[in-house]
Write a protein that holds these residues in place. Structure first.
Motif, PDB file in Angstrom:
ATOM      1  N   ARG A  49       0.959  -1.321   0.070  1.00 44.97           N
ATOM      2  CA  ARG A  49      -0.128  -0.224   0.032  1.00 44.97           C
ATOM      3  C   ARG A  49       1.277   1.308  -0.058  1.00 44.97           C
ATOM      4  N   ARG A  50       0.407   2.252  -0.826  1.00 46.48           N
ATOM      5  CA  ARG A  50       1.151   3.344  -1.175  1.00 46.48           C
ATOM      6  C   ARG A  50       2.746   3.604  -1.797  1.00 46.48           C
ATOM      7  N   PHE A  82       0.959  -0.334 -11.239  1.00 51.45           N
ATOM      8  CA  PHE A  82       0.768   0.861 -10.125  1.00 51.45           C
ATOM      9  C   PHE A  82       1.383   1.869 -11.268  1.00 51.45           C
ATOM     10  N   GLY A  83       1.195   3.343 -10.267  1.00 59.34           N
ATOM     11  CA  GLY A  83       1.185   4.589 -11.061  1.00 59.34           C
ATOM     12  C   GLY A  83       0.103   5.412 -10.570  1.00 59.34           C
ATOM     13  N   ALA A  84      -0.915   4.989  -9.644  1.00 59.15           N
ATOM     14  CA  ALA A  84      -1.718   5.886  -9.042  1.00 59.15           C
ATOM     15  C   ALA A  84      -1.659   6.753  -7.844  1.00 59.15           C
ATOM     16  N   ASN A  85       0.164   6.466  -7.458  1.00 57.54           N
ATOM     17  CA  ASN A  85       0.434   6.907  -5.872  1.00 57.54           C
ATOM     18  C   ASN A  85       0.973   8.019  -6.932  1.00 57.54           C
ATOM     19  N   ASP A  86       1.354   7.947  -7.643  1.00 58.69           N
ATOM     20  CA  ASP A  86       2.642   9.509  -7.948  1.00 58.69           C
ATOM     21  C   ASP A  86       1.795  10.551  -8.300  1.00 58.69           C
ATOM     22  N   THR A  87       0.673   9.648  -8.123  1.00 54.80           N
ATOM     23  CA  THR A  87       0.372  11.250  -8.824  1.00 54.80           C
ATOM     24  C   THR A  87      -0.826  12.206  -7.768  1.00 54.80           C
ATOM     25  N   VAL A  88      -0.171  11.327  -6.460  1.00 57.44           N
ATOM     26  CA  VAL A  88      -1.246  12.469  -5.423  1.00 57.44           C
ATOM     27  C   VAL A  88      -0.299  13.282  -5.051  1.00 57.44           C
ATOM     28  N   LEU A  89      -0.702  14.200  -5.089  1.00 55.57           N
ATOM     29  CA  LEU A  89      -0.099  16.044  -4.539  1.00 55.57           C
ATOM     30  C   LEU A  89      -0.663  16.136  -3.365  1.00 55.57           C
ATOM     31  N   PRO A  94       2.891  16.303  -7.452  1.00 52.04           N
ATOM     32  CA  PRO A  94       2.967  15.773  -7.467  1.00 52.04           C
ATOM     33  C   PRO A  94       3.710  13.691  -6.767  1.00 52.04           C
ATOM     34  N   ARG A  95       3.477  12.969  -6.613  1.00 50.90           N
ATOM     35  CA  ARG A  95       4.739  12.148  -5.309  1.00 50.90           C
ATOM     36  C   ARG A  95       6.071  12.261  -5.858  1.00 50.90           C
ATOM     37  N   VAL A  96       5.244  11.775  -6.857  1.00 54.61           N
ATOM     38  CA  VAL A  96       6.864  11.792  -8.094  1.00 54.61           C
ATOM     39  C   VAL A  96       6.260  12.123  -9.570  1.00 54.61           C
ATOM     40  N   PRO A  97       7.230  13.038  -9.741  1.00 57.22           N
ATOM     41  CA  PRO A  97       6.727  13.673 -11.540  1.00 57.22           C
ATOM     42  C   PRO A  97       6.421  12.677 -12.883  1.00 57.22           C
ATOM     43  N   HIS A 132      -7.991  13.935  -9.024  1.00 60.69           N
ATOM     44  CA  HIS A 132      -6.339  13.138  -8.959  1.00 60.69           C
ATOM     45  C   HIS A 132      -6.971  12.113 -10.031  1.00 60.69           C
ATOM     46  N   ASP A 133      -8.367  11.490 -10.678  1.00 61.17           N
ATOM     47  CA  ASP A 133      -8.676  10.826 -11.586  1.00 61.17           C
ATOM     48  C   ASP A 133      -8.302  10.967 -12.601  1.00 61.17           C
ATOM     49  N   ALA A 134      -8.710  12.113 -13.255  1.00 57.94           N
ATOM     50  CA  ALA A 134      -8.037  12.818 -14.434  1.00 57.94           C
ATOM     51  C   ALA A 134      -5.751  12.164 -14.141  1.00 57.94           C
ATOM     52  N   ARG A 135      -5.198  13.061 -13.437  1.00 58.29           N
ATOM     53  CA  ARG A 135      -3.695  12.295 -13.374  1.00 58.29           C
ATOM     54  C   ARG A 135      -3.933  10.788 -13.740  1.00 58.29           C
ATOM     55  N   VAL A 136      -4.725  10.112 -12.919  1.00 55.54           N
ATOM     56  CA  VAL A 136      -4.154   8.735 -13.759  1.00 55.54           C
ATOM     57  C   VAL A 136      -4.903   8.378 -14.843  1.00 55.54           C
ATOM     58  N   ALA A 137      -5.717   9.519 -15.307  1.00 56.06           N
ATOM     59  CA  ALA A 137      -5.916   8.921 -16.626  1.00 56.06           C
ATOM     60  C   ALA A 137      -5.143   9.652 -17.325  1.00 56.06           C
ATOM     61  N   ALA A 138      -4.360  10.617 -17.712  1.00 52.79           N
ATOM     62  CA  ALA A 138      -3.459  10.774 -17.994  1.00 52.79           C
ATOM     63  C   ALA A 138      -1.630  10.546 -18.220  1.00 52.79           C
ATOM     64  N   LEU A 139      -2.048   9.680 -17.406  1.00 55.17           N
ATOM     65  CA  LEU A 139      -0.484   8.840 -17.281  1.00 55.17           C
ATOM     66  C   LEU A 139      -0.966   7.657 -17.601  1.00 55.17           C
ATOM     67  N   SER A 140      -1.952   6.359 -17.921  1.00 56.64           N
ATOM     68  CA  SER A 140      -1.956   4.947 -18.450  1.00 56.64           C
ATOM     69  C   SER A 140      -1.365   5.492 -20.153  1.00 56.64           C
ATOM     70  N   PRO A 141      -1.617   6.246 -20.275  1.00 59.60           N
ATOM     71  CA  PRO A 141      -1.091   6.017 -21.977  1.00 59.60           C
ATOM     72  C   PRO A 141       0.498   6.592 -22.044  1.00 59.60           C
ATOM     73  N   GLU A 142       1.014   6.917 -21.238  1.00 62.46           N
ATOM     74  CA  GLU A 142       2.286   7.576 -21.122  1.00 62.46           C
ATOM     75  C   GLU A 142       3.105   5.889 -20.466  1.00 62.46           C
ATOM     76  N   LEU A 143       2.303   5.052 -19.892  1.00 61.84           N
ATOM     77  CA  LEU A 143       3.132   4.296 -19.250  1.00 61.84           C
ATOM     78  C   LEU A 143       2.825   3.048 -20.582  1.00 61.84           C
TER      79      LEU A 143
END
Length: 203
Positions: A49-50, A82-89, A94-97, A132-143
């Protein structure tokens, strides 16, 4: 049993199965389904977790080697999610740029794919908070692009789970983030229907 599959699932709370009252999560469900297809499947759940991609990068090599080098089996594999926790502000950042997230993903995927069949699941939705969900949605295609560059199959989960009533209702009944058993069953069904996983786990 016709085949012995031993695989590591490396990720965060969604891999750990947080919120699932049956304690199966998606990992337990796809493992059980492989057994039903005649595959002797052993899953090593390495969800914490986290955890961010940086945490996963730090621990992947030692944790995966300790399990896959110490066992027999016909096939070894690794699944990352993984990736959701990176996008937490935190303090507005974000915890991870993003650049670091993608570098971490490239590192663990290239390391793993050089040794075993490797798959990656995109981060699931975080429906408790639209921004937050929008940041996750944007990260997915990058990954997904990183995975493609590493020739690692990638399964996008954000869009189909966002549209899943089981996922939405399960998260709403819990902490707003993690689904219940029905939500994880929906996630597992997507993985079960995915050709790269089926090729590893009995077709």
């Amino acid at each position: 049993m016709t085949h012995d599959l031993r695989f590591c699932c490396v990720g965060d709370s969604f891999t750990a199965g947080a919120g699932d009252e049956t304690a199966l999560g998606w990992v337990g469900r796809i493992t059980a389904a492989a057994w039903h297809r005649g595959v002797a499947a052993t899953a090593y759940n390495l969800g914490i977790r986290r955890d961010t991609s940086a945490d996963i990068r730090r621990r992947t090599e030692a944790e995966v080697l300790a399990r896959l080098l110490a066992t027999g089996g016909d096939t070894h594999a690794v699944i990352f999610c993984f990736g959701a926790n990176d996008t937490v502000l935190e303090d507005g950042l974000p915890r991870v740029p993003l650049e670091a997230t993608l570098d971490n993903a490239a590192e663990v995927l290239s390391w793993s794919a050089a040794r075993w069949p490797t798959l990656m699941l995109g981060p699931p939705p975080l429906l408790h908070e639209a921004e937050h969900d929008a940041r996750v949605a944007a990260l997915s295609p990058e990954l997904a692009a990183v995975a493609a560059a590493m020739q690692v199959p990638f399964l996008p989960l954000h869009a189909p789970l966002s549209a899943s009533a089981a996922w939405r209702h399960g998260a709403a009944r819990g902490d707003g983030i993690h689904p219940d058993a029905a939500g994880y069953a929906a996630m597992a069904a997507l993985i079960e229907a995915w050709a790269p996983w089926r090729a590893l786990s009995g077709g």
